[in-house]
Design a protein around this motif. Sequence first.
Motif, PDB file in Angstrom:
ATOM      1  N   ILE A  60       0.897  -1.144   0.000  1.00  8.78           N
ATOM      2  CA  ILE A  60       0.000   0.000   0.000  1.00  8.78           C
ATOM      3  C   ILE A  60       0.938   1.196   0.000  1.00  8.78           C
ATOM      4  O   ILE A  60       1.780   1.330   0.897  1.00  8.78           O
ATOM      5  N   HIS A  62       1.262   5.368  -0.319  1.00  8.43           N
ATOM      6  CA  HIS A  62       0.554   6.651  -0.254  1.00  8.43           C
ATOM      7  C   HIS A  62       1.569   7.773  -0.429  1.00  8.43           C
ATOM      8  O   HIS A  62       2.583   7.807   0.277  1.00  8.43           O
ATOM      9  N   SER A  85      -2.826   7.179  -3.771  1.00  9.64           N
ATOM     10  CA  SER A  85      -2.310   5.897  -3.287  1.00  9.64           C
ATOM     11  C   SER A  85      -2.471   4.832  -4.359  1.00  9.64           C
ATOM     12  O   SER A  85      -3.282   4.969  -5.266  1.00  9.64           O
ATOM     13  N   ILE A  87      -2.476   0.262  -4.399  1.00  3.11           N
ATOM     14  CA  ILE A  87      -2.418  -0.968  -3.607  1.00  3.11           C
ATOM     15  C   ILE A  87      -2.320  -2.147  -4.563  1.00  3.11           C
ATOM     16  O   ILE A  87      -2.939  -2.139  -5.633  1.00  3.11           O
TER      17      ILE A  87
END
Length: 119
Positions: A60, A62, A85, A87
Amino acid sequence: MDNKNIPYQTIDWSKIPKTEHKGEKGTGFWQTVQFEGLRVRIVEYSEGYIADHWCKKGHIVHCLEGEFVSELQDGKKSKLSQGMSYIVSDDLSSHRSSTANGVKLMIIDGDFLKLKPEE
């Protein structure tokens, strides 16, 4: 993943040492907090940074400051800037990061992103 209990705690990132990681071009500086099955990092890539490998690990990611390009090995590119972000789970796409002007990211990865077998 087994349930790993992490008690409430704060992280003062100013007290976490930085480790240096050379890219194909430029340098990454990582501040890492490691728990069993979980890694949390603040990563800063220098101006002109290009990763030196294709990563298959899930993350993940960001973007805290600046902007960067996440490139997939199939040629697809995504430009991410502050507040954005991405993922991905382990082994679902080989990717690498690059930045023209430098970037600061929070990256979280761990056992919870391992690819699960289809049922």
